[in-house]
Design a protein around this motif. Structure first.
Motif, PDB file in Angstrom:
ATOM      1  N   MET A 228     -21.340   6.293   8.951  1.00 47.04           N
ATOM      2  CA  MET A 228     -21.308   7.701   8.560  1.00 47.04           C
ATOM      3  C   MET A 228     -20.549   7.874   7.248  1.00 47.04           C
ATOM      4  N   LYS A 229     -20.935   8.901   6.501  1.00 47.36           N
ATOM      5  CA  LYS A 229     -20.313   9.149   5.201  1.00 47.36           C
ATOM      6  C   LYS A 229     -19.295  10.284   5.316  1.00 47.36           C
ATOM      7  N   ASN A 230     -18.039   9.937   5.236  1.00 45.72           N
ATOM      8  CA  ASN A 230     -16.949  10.909   5.287  1.00 45.72           C
ATOM      9  C   ASN A 230     -17.227  12.026   6.306  1.00 45.72           C
ATOM     10  N   PRO A 231     -17.471  11.627   7.558  1.00 48.01           N
ATOM     11  CA  PRO A 231     -17.933  12.627   8.531  1.00 48.01           C
ATOM     12  C   PRO A 231     -16.863  13.641   8.930  1.00 48.01           C
ATOM     13  N   PHE A 232     -17.339  14.825   9.245  1.00 52.38           N
ATOM     14  CA  PHE A 232     -16.500  15.786   9.945  1.00 52.38           C
ATOM     15  C   PHE A 232     -16.484  15.407  11.418  1.00 52.38           C
ATOM     16  N   GLN A 233     -15.472  15.862  12.093  1.00 54.05           N
ATOM     17  CA  GLN A 233     -15.377  15.638  13.517  1.00 54.05           C
ATOM     18  C   GLN A 233     -15.030  16.957  14.178  1.00 54.05           C
ATOM     19  N   VAL A 234     -15.776  17.281  15.206  1.00 51.92           N
ATOM     20  CA  VAL A 234     -15.492  18.490  15.958  1.00 51.92           C
ATOM     21  C   VAL A 234     -15.167  18.069  17.387  1.00 51.92           C
ATOM     22  N   PHE A 235     -13.987  18.400  17.805  1.00 56.48           N
ATOM     23  CA  PHE A 235     -13.567  18.068  19.162  1.00 56.48           C
ATOM     24  C   PHE A 235     -13.400  19.364  19.942  1.00 56.48           C
ATOM     25  N   VAL A 236     -14.081  19.460  21.050  1.00 56.39           N
ATOM     26  CA  VAL A 236     -13.923  20.622  21.913  1.00 56.39           C
ATOM     27  C   VAL A 236     -13.526  20.114  23.291  1.00 56.39           C
ATOM     28  N   GLY A 237     -12.351  20.462  23.717  1.00 53.93           N
ATOM     29  CA  GLY A 237     -11.905  19.990  25.017  1.00 53.93           C
ATOM     30  C   GLY A 237     -11.165  21.067  25.765  1.00 53.93           C
ATOM     31  N   SER A 238     -11.092  20.902  27.065  1.00 47.07           N
ATOM     32  CA  SER A 238     -10.316  21.844  27.846  1.00 47.07           C
ATOM     33  C   SER A 238      -8.848  21.476  27.728  1.00 47.07           C
TER      34      SER A 238
END
Ligand code: ADP
Ligand code: MG
Length: 241
Positions: A228-238
């Motif tokens: 991946m190229k400089n990816p964003f990361q989205v974390f959704v957790g309880s």
């Protein structure tokens, strides 16, 4: 609901002052330029985007790579799928609208059940004549080759069967410009890493790459770092997990 949401560049240095894309809390905001797609979304009867959708859509619609990490049932399929439809529609069609220039979107999924489920989801969005095919072991190989040759924009596949067909030269994936690794953690647990790495050799580097996962173990991090190229990361957790 007590949701913990974290968005950032996966491998950015911690001092980075980059602003994060604003989440879209309404379908109309994310897809205002695509009224025909909005009409399809309306049919599903959803009230608003899920948290992972509202975070991932602006990132993906901007053409950025993104990793979505959230547990099952949080709406990750539409998070990557609706931008995939828009991406496909934006590609040049060298052979005319009826027979576009080969698959633009490839979704790799760990099991045939999941691949079929994703295909069904695609089927609900009748968007600009975009066609999809599901490729997995156990069903008619020649039929799959025939359908791809007749023209599809989206391939949804398990890594094993697709790798066989690509290795034999029956299916070309060098026109793919939007790649999704769905449930990456499960694909690694199931031992698909060698097939994924082989398939990646045939896919152009100037593509957009999306990954979803329920967890964030080192194997998945390694995949992200290599593909991946400089990816964003989205974390959704309880928060209560
Ligand atoms: P995941 O891939 O995260 O496990 P799915 O994409 O399979 O989750 O979605 C789980 C369920 O939620 C599906 O039945 C899907 O139709 C539904 N869903 C997706 N987006 C929304 C939304 N914005 N609002 C309500 N339900 C949704
Ligand atoms: Mg899913």
């Amino acid at each position: 609901e007590n949701k913990n949401i974290v968005v950032g560049r996966t491998f950015a240095d911690k001092d980075s002052k980059e602003e994060m894309p604003k989440p879209t809390t309404k379908f109309e905001h994310a897809f205002e330029k695509f009224p025909d797609l909005l009409a399809e979304i309306k049919k599903a009867g959803f009230e608003k985007p899920s948290p992972i959708q509202s975070q991932m859509w602006p990132i993906l619609l901007a053409g950025e790579d993104c990793i979505g990490i959230a547990q099952t049932g949080t709406g990750k399929t539409l998070a990557f799928l609706l931008p995939a439809l828009i991406h496909t529609d934006g590609q040049p069609h060298p052979r005319g609208i009826k027979a576009r220039g080969g698959p633009n979107v490839l979704v790799l999924a760990p099991t045939r059940e999941l691949a079929i489920q994703i295909e069904k989801e695609v089927g609900k969005y009748q968007f600009r004549g975009i066609r999809a095919i599901c490729i997995y072991g156990g069903n008619d190989r020649n039929k799959q080759i025939e359908v791809v040759e007749s023209g599809v924009e989206i391939i949804i596949a398990t890594p094993g069967r697709l790798n066989d067909l690509v290795a034999d030269g029956h299916i070309k994936i060098d026109s793919v410009t939007y790649l999704i690794l769905d449930e990456a953690d499960r694909m690694l647990d199931m031992g698909f890493e060698p097939q994924i790495r082989k398939l990646l050799l045939d896919i152009r580097e100037d593509r957009q790459t999306v990954m979803t996962s329920a967890t964030w173990p080192s194997g998945v991090r390694r995949l992200a770092a290599s593909y991946m190229k400089n990816p964003f990361q989205v974390f959704v957790g309880s928060l209560d997990l």
